[in-house]
Design an enzyme around this catalytic site. Structure first.
Site, PDB file in Angstrom:
ATOM      1  N   CYS A 104       0.827  -1.208   0.000  1.00 47.96           N
ATOM      2  CA  CYS A 104       0.000   0.000   0.000  1.00 47.96           C
ATOM      3  C   CYS A 104       0.858   1.253   0.000  1.00 47.96           C
ATOM      4  CB  CYS A 104      -0.939   0.014   1.198  1.00 47.96           C
ATOM      5  SG  CYS A 104      -0.091  -0.035   2.801  1.00 47.96           S
ATOM      6  N   HIS A 108      -1.831   1.093   7.300  1.00 47.56           N
ATOM      7  CA  HIS A 108      -2.203   1.219   5.893  1.00 47.56           C
ATOM      8  C   HIS A 108      -1.945   2.643   5.417  1.00 47.56           C
ATOM      9  CE1 HIS A 108      -4.161   0.011   2.267  1.00 47.56           C
ATOM     10  NE2 HIS A 108      -5.290   0.667   2.464  1.00 47.56           N
ATOM     11  N   ASN A 149      -8.455   4.567  -1.637  1.00 48.48           N
ATOM     12  CA  ASN A 149      -7.863   3.324  -1.166  1.00 48.48           C
ATOM     13  C   ASN A 149      -7.254   2.554  -2.340  1.00 48.48           C
ATOM     14  OD1 ASN A 149      -7.149   1.351   0.665  1.00 48.48           O
ATOM     15  ND2 ASN A 149      -9.220   0.901   1.340  1.00 48.48           N
TER      16      ASN A 149
END
Length: 372
Positions: A44, A305, A326
């Site tokens: 990520c 994240h 995201n």
């Protein structure tokens, strides 16, 4: 009697205003590229930072360029391996990383478009690094254990060979839209200069306006962060968005009230209302610097994240939310809001580990305080 009736009406109005389904009005919506998936990987940090840089390229050049996430991953793993081996295995070797790892890679190796380095096998339609990481760590542990009673000089070549096998050899020249580039000349064309970006955090265990290494498991490269007051951290996000800059975000997503399925992230005042809070408006906790620090020190807020803040919204009660891009894809059967999370101001205040912004997104006052 009249006063009691008025009070009952007031209480009813207050309670019903916090039990409605969410309705949002867009306040700011900045340009960015499409939502994509990081697949079965812990990258990520590269996907979010690449998205952030794609918006920066749009802002500075007007060009819409899909840059390669895996090019930076490919060049970061040897650094992770070096750290792990030199610390004799007494460090984390995993798929995680932080935004500054992408910037460090760009500074050393440049940028390339996705079209010339995907990091995928020809027949693969998604990323999966489970086997690659297991193989790498297994080999490194063998070298660390020193079966030959000394560290073999071959270990770095073996790491690079393994990365080449799984991700592909790093390229040095390529053609893009009819022009020949090297990764560094392509970087120059995009106008991305890693030195123009700063990482900002807010914790009370270090002096404000100091620069310190944030102790996180994924901060293998010992990246440093500027420490500011919590209101200044939030002000940095708001000032950036209001002036056309998107924001890179590192945060905790372990809360039950972070829901990709519903596209919502909130901090309800009453923990027992977590299930209701992701589908209907509920009162939220007031987040103080002290509470934020407490949750960080007891591991309730962790570095989970990284994502990309691209806009701002308000709900029907005027509460501010942030539009957060995201990297879990945009399958409507799995995620809401086409892959975006609408993150409340309370969630952002509590769960943000750090942000990265262009220096020009900072206020003059904060630049002065940070000596930038």
């Amino acid at each position: 009697m009249r006063n009691i009736l008025f009070l009952l009406i007031l209480l009813f109005t207050f309670s019903t205003s916090f039990s409605q389904s969410y309705t949002f009005k867009t306040v700011i919506d900045l340009e960015t590229t499409d939502v994509i998936s990081q697949g079965n990987t812990g990258t990520c940090w590269s996907f979010s930072t690449s998205s952030f840089l794609e918006s920066e390229i749009m802002r500075m050049t007007g060009k819409n360029i899909d840059i390669s996430e895996m090019f930076q991953v490919r060049h970061t793993y040897p650094k992770k391996a070096w750290n792990y081996v030199m610390r004799q295995g007494k460090a984390q070797f995993s798929e995680g990383g932080l935004a500054h790892d992408v910037m460090n890679s760009i500074k050393d190796y440049g940028l390339v478009p996705q079209s010339v380095y995907s990091g995928l096998d020809m027949d693969a339609n998604g990323h999966n690094h489970a086997e690659m990481v297991a193989v790498l760590k297994g080999m490194l542990d063998v070298y660390i254990d020193n079966p030959g009673r000394s560290l073999s000089p071959k270990w770095q070549a073996v790491v690079n060979g393994t990365l080449d096998t799984y991700l592909g050899k790093a390229i040095s020249k390529f053609s893009y839209e009819g022009v020949e580039y090297t990764p560094k000349s392509f970087q120059a064309m995009t106008k991305i200069n890693p030195d123009n970006y700063v990482s900002i955090t807010s914790f009370t265990h270090q002096p404000f306006y100091s620069n310190f290494i944030l102790n996180l498991p994924d901060n293998f490269s010992n990246g440093s962060f500027h420490n500011v007051k919590l209101d200044e951290l939030m002000g940095t996000i708001n000032n950036a968005l209001e002036n056309g800059f998107t924001v890179e975000l590192d945060c905790d997503v372990s809360e039950k009230t972070f829901s990709a399925k519903h596209g919502i992230a909130v901090i309800p005042e009453n923990d027992d209302t977590a299930a209701e809070a992701i589908i209907s408006v509920r009162p939220e906790k007031k987040i103080t610097p002290e509470y934020r620090q407490q949750e960080f020190e007891n591991y309730a807020t962790t570095d989970d994240h990284l994502m990309h803040i691209t806009g701002m919204l308000k709900d029907q009660n005027g509460t501010i939310y942030y539009k957060v891009k995201n990297s879990w894809g945009n399958d409507e059967n799995r995620v809401a809001n086409a892959g975006y999370i609408y993150m409340s101001e309370a969630f952002m205040r509590l769960k943000t580990i750090s942000v990265m912004v262009h220096k020009d997104a900072l206020t003059k006052d904060l630049k002065k305080k940070l000596n930038l």
